[in-house]
Design an enzyme around this catalytic site. Sequence first.
Site, PDB file in Angstrom:
ATOM      1  N   HIS A  82       0.845  -1.200   0.000  1.00  0.00           N
ATOM      2  CA  HIS A  82       0.000   0.000   0.000  1.00  0.00           C
ATOM      3  C   HIS A  82       0.872   1.238   0.000  1.00  0.00           C
ATOM      4  O   HIS A  82       1.832   1.331   0.771  1.00  0.00           O
ATOM      5  CB  HIS A  82      -0.894   0.007   1.251  1.00  0.00           C
ATOM      6  N   ASP A 161     -14.677   2.865   8.545  1.00  0.00           N
ATOM      7  CA  ASP A 161     -13.639   3.807   8.115  1.00  0.00           C
ATOM      8  C   ASP A 161     -14.174   4.724   7.014  1.00  0.00           C
ATOM      9  O   ASP A 161     -13.892   5.914   6.983  1.00  0.00           O
ATOM     10  CB  ASP A 161     -12.399   3.067   7.616  1.00  0.00           C
ATOM     11  N   ARG A 168     -14.124  12.999   8.806  1.00  0.00           N
ATOM     12  CA  ARG A 168     -12.844  13.669   9.109  1.00  0.00           C
ATOM     13  C   ARG A 168     -12.484  14.673   8.020  1.00  0.00           C
ATOM     14  O   ARG A 168     -11.936  15.751   8.293  1.00  0.00           O
ATOM     15  CB  ARG A 168     -11.726  12.623   9.249  1.00  0.00           C
ATOM     16  N   SER A 183      -7.058   4.082   9.869  1.00  0.00           N
ATOM     17  CA  SER A 183      -7.882   4.127   8.664  1.00  0.00           C
ATOM     18  C   SER A 183      -7.268   3.248   7.564  1.00  0.00           C
ATOM     19  O   SER A 183      -7.931   2.381   6.981  1.00  0.00           O
ATOM     20  CB  SER A 183      -7.983   5.590   8.204  1.00  0.00           C
ATOM     21  N   LYS A 187      -8.457  -1.118   6.365  1.00  0.00           N
ATOM     22  CA  LYS A 187      -8.788  -1.603   5.014  1.00  0.00           C
ATOM     23  C   LYS A 187      -7.799  -2.673   4.564  1.00  0.00           C
ATOM     24  O   LYS A 187      -8.182  -3.680   3.967  1.00  0.00           O
ATOM     25  CB  LYS A 187      -8.766  -0.425   4.026  1.00  0.00           C
TER      26      LYS A 187
END
Length: 432
Positions: A82, A161, A168, A183, A187
């Site tokens: 990621h 999330d 947010r 967050s 995922k």
Amino acid sequence: MRMYDIIRHKRLGLALTEEELRWCIAGYTAGDIPDYQMAALAMAVCLNGMTPAETAVLTDAMMRSGDMVDLSRFGNATVDKHSTGGVGDKTSLIVAPIVSALGGVVAKMSGRGLGHTGGTVDKLEAIPGYRTELTPEEFLTQVEQVGVAVIGQSGNLAPADKKLYALRDVTATVDSVPLIASSIMSKKLAAGAHSIVLDVKVGSGAFMKTREEGEALARQMVDIATACGRQAAALVTNMDVPLGEAVGNALEVQEAIAILQGKGDPKLRRLCEALAREMLCLCHGWSEEEAAGRVTAAIDSGEAFRQMCRWVTAQGGDATYLTQPEKFPAAPAYPVCAPAEGYITHMDAEAIGIAAVSLGAGRATKADTIDHAAGIRLLKKTGDRVAAGEPIATLYTNRPAAVEGATAAYLEAVTVEDTAPAAQELIYAVVR
Ligand code: URA
């Protein structure tokens, strides 16, 4: 339990209990806790932080709030990657075939572009026929047969999330290391891989503007993975300049192909090799030396490129676009020329990303469609010497009306000075 008391505890700087955190996330996901109370809690977290134990519980609760992908049939060989988001970041397109060519199992869910940053799913859709949506059965069968599949994120992954992130975004509470870490990791953990490698971007094109912030986020994400029974490592890397030489979807696919064919920007190749090495160390337990050697060999032998062709073909894509990348439709080209002689000392990567969006390479609103041929080729980057009037970039667009603004924005984003800048590091830190 009362939300009022939980908000007050956090406002006073106390650590929340596991029971309190799980109750909040369950109640917020179900719609029992209103946005205004959750926003107050998010602000208190921004101001007072969270302990590592609180962050791990928050992540676990958000991960369990929706679908969880079950990859247990692949044992511990599953590995994901990621990036926290940048400009010109096409590393997933390169790393996924390298790692899967070497036996790592890459069952990956990727995102679309967000703001000035590009997304892997948009890039893959530049390949005619490529299916970014597969049924769960198709996804797992392809992973079993080919070792890799990359699809768009399922709609019901970590819905807590999704809701909290949207809140947010409009309450000035994005900027909090525990909230960002939980967050992202909720995922990634819900997507099921046993090992996860994070590329935490730092600089003008990234969320994290300083190296210290980047390292803190990397440390927290790695620790969350460990607390949740997975393995992770993170590279903290430079996003002060766009990555590689192309920004824009088809242009970036072409650049990924070049790297897998042993051509292209050496820095981009170095970063992809480092990411692939970390992934293989985690999923196979290889030493760094062994992983590094095998990664280099997979590229140099052409095996990683052949794996990219197998992967794209399995997912419906026309692999002749990979073997003959000149087949990608090209948009009209417009040069951007250096305003003066000197060295490029700074590039505002975010502003360059925004310029690419204005040319059609990204979306200004959710409803916009992407022009896969649009984008920017960077001919000169930070540290390069330029002559006055020399082309430093090429803009590609089917929107001639956007050219003037994008050219001005590009020139504004690039600083040319008399003295050469200090050489920039590519990888600031490795966090394991
Ligand atoms: N990306 C995410 O998914 N979440 C954040 O909070 C920030 C970036």
